[in-house]
Design an enzyme around this catalytic site. Sequence first.
Site, PDB file in Angstrom:
ATOM      1  N   GLU A 177     -10.706   0.463   1.090  1.00 29.09           N
ATOM      2  CA  GLU A 177     -11.348   0.975   2.303  1.00 29.09           C
ATOM      3  C   GLU A 177     -12.766   1.488   2.061  1.00 29.09           C
ATOM      4  O   GLU A 177     -13.042   2.690   2.239  1.00 29.09           O
ATOM      5  CB  GLU A 177     -10.486   2.088   2.926  1.00 29.09           C
ATOM      6  CG  GLU A 177      -9.081   1.640   3.277  1.00 29.09           C
ATOM      7  CD  GLU A 177      -8.253   2.713   3.964  1.00 29.09           C
ATOM      8  OE1 GLU A 177      -8.721   3.864   4.068  1.00 29.09           O
ATOM      9  OE2 GLU A 177      -7.134   2.409   4.406  1.00 29.09           O
ATOM     10  N   ASN A 307      -5.497  -3.010   5.521  1.00 26.09           N
ATOM     11  CA  ASN A 307      -4.846  -1.736   5.862  1.00 26.09           C
ATOM     12  C   ASN A 307      -4.958  -1.543   7.362  1.00 26.09           C
ATOM     13  O   ASN A 307      -6.060  -1.614   7.923  1.00 26.09           O
ATOM     14  CB  ASN A 307      -5.541  -0.556   5.163  1.00 26.09           C
ATOM     15  CG  ASN A 307      -5.308  -0.548   3.662  1.00 26.09           C
ATOM     16  OD1 ASN A 307      -4.609  -1.405   3.127  1.00 26.09           O
ATOM     17  ND2 ASN A 307      -5.904   0.418   2.984  1.00 26.09           N
ATOM     18  N   TYR A 309      -3.447   0.844  10.754  1.00 25.42           N
ATOM     19  CA  TYR A 309      -2.618   1.941  11.284  1.00 25.42           C
ATOM     20  C   TYR A 309      -2.592   1.964  12.817  1.00 25.42           C
ATOM     21  O   TYR A 309      -1.575   2.221  13.418  1.00 25.42           O
ATOM     22  CB  TYR A 309      -3.133   3.291  10.767  1.00 25.42           C
ATOM     23  CG  TYR A 309      -2.886   3.459   9.289  1.00 25.42           C
ATOM     24  CD1 TYR A 309      -1.708   4.029   8.827  1.00 25.42           C
ATOM     25  CD2 TYR A 309      -3.809   3.007   8.354  1.00 25.42           C
ATOM     26  CE1 TYR A 309      -1.452   4.165   7.472  1.00 25.42           C
ATOM     27  CE2 TYR A 309      -3.565   3.130   6.994  1.00 25.42           C
ATOM     28  CZ  TYR A 309      -2.384   3.707   6.553  1.00 25.42           C
ATOM     29  OH  TYR A 309      -2.125   3.813   5.208  1.00 25.42           O
TER      30      TYR A 309
HETATM   31  O1  IFM Z   1      -3.849   8.358   2.977  1.00 25.59           O
HETATM   32  C1  IFM Z   1      -4.719   7.364   3.409  1.00 25.59           C
HETATM   33  C2  IFM Z   1      -5.022   6.420   2.280  1.00 25.59           C
HETATM   34  O2  IFM Z   1      -5.546   7.082   1.181  1.00 25.59           O
HETATM   35  C3  IFM Z   1      -6.027   5.384   2.725  1.00 25.59           C
HETATM   36  N1  IFM Z   1      -5.620   4.747   3.953  1.00 25.59           N
HETATM   37  C4  IFM Z   1      -5.171   5.574   5.020  1.00 25.59           C
HETATM   38  C5  IFM Z   1      -4.124   6.559   4.540  1.00 25.59           C
HETATM   39  C6  IFM Z   1      -3.646   7.450   5.704  1.00 25.59           C
HETATM   40  O3  IFM Z   1      -4.717   8.163   6.225  1.00 25.59           O
END
Ligand code: IFM
Length: 490
Positions: A177, A307, A309
Amino acid sequence: MTAVQSESAETSRSLRFPPGFLWGAATAAYQIEGAAAEDGRTPSIWDTFSHTPGRVLNGDTGDIAADHYHRYRDDVALMSDLNLGAYRFSVSWSRVQPTGRGPAVQRGLDFYRKLTDELMERGITPLVTLYHWDLPQELEDSGGWTVRDTAERFADYAEIVAGALGDRVPFWTTLNEPWCSAYLGYGSGVHAPGRTDPESALKAAHHLNLAHGRAIGALRSALPATAQTSITLNLHQIRPLSESAADLDAARRIDAVGNRVFLGPLFDGEYPADLMADTSHVVDWNALVKDGDLAEISRPIDLLGVNYYTPTLVSDGRVRQDGVEVPRNDGHGGGDHSPWPGSEHVAFHLPPGETTAMRWAVDASGLYDLLMRLTREHPDLALMVTENGAAYDDYVSPEGTVNDPQRIAYVHSHLSAVHRAIGDGADVRGYFLWSLMDNFEWAYGYSKRFGTVYVDFATQRRIPKRSAQWYAGVARDNVLQDLPEEDGKS
Ligand code: IFM
């Protein structure tokens, strides 16, 4: 018809994943290891940041975290009990090369060799991430990601780690990220090192891209030909609030500065023209990008880590007062400074519906859309979901169990989206739950629990949550079954 489609046609209640699909969980060094000053480790920017009053909720730090540095054997045994086929972890740069320069510390490398030995003995495939945000403080003191030299240092570090672990790790990720490292670290300042300067944020983005490219070069010469290399991006699945020209333009801008700033140089060997135009008042791209940089950044990789969410809902947020445009700054992550250099006027909205403890909307269609976008734009690109999961306010019941039906429903809906994307042609090779265990959630400290395993931080006791047992069944069978009624709704 693919294997995926024929299986799902057989029974609508069970979704079978392709043979060899990797089922894993992910963590990151600073979030779980602890042992912050042991065996030669020196402070990273996160040690400095978390020890600075007011930066992290409740003054929490990663000094002890989940004490994984001392408990890794038990943690790997737990992964085995949970039928995990793979484990994604990151290496702490300042544990293996304390000042970010010069020779490696053998004890630091030994920790990761012992960890990978343990994984391999239990048949768990290791995936290494070289950088999950914990830059050695000394490199930050020399300019951090705003200077080119940090990219050079990163390539040296990549070579060191490849030399130590190359015989045992088949999957290598350079950066996790970089959006967060660049924009939260140097733009909004809610992450380490806590700087708030849009120009620095864009410089950091370029130097992170360059660091990735140089590290890929170093990895390629140090690793066996079978090793697979990648980068993990937190791409934003952006949705405009309306179809108005202004909102559509807001979505385009955020896509440029949030997604295409990485995808462009990685896969097309250039920064998008609209990004450079949008940000020409922020940074001098001609001075920043030197000859040869783009060729390095676009070196071929084997996989893209994704990644995901929650989706990102945006609108034009220009506020006019007395006919004068006033920039409005309500980006992501709180604070007074925007993490979107050059697009500070874009407004961000919480999509309607259910949210997690992070106040992130639950919407698995965003993951499907993202995987399909990448597949459309890069049909031959192999993908790995390297993080997906949710924080909820978990607690231990009087019986000593942790019941987390919302997390089960969240993961179930996102795995269904992955399965659908595979059926529609996306080459997704695996899924990594974030996270294996509760951990240090950056500026939120220990207040947010993302783990599928509960950690009692006072005793360091691990308690697999109900979602862990459920996920173990999915991993064992390579099949996602429909949820029973009580878990079906989150
Ligand atoms: O905890 C983080 C992780 O370190 C990187 N991606 C998102 C996660 C949740 O915020």
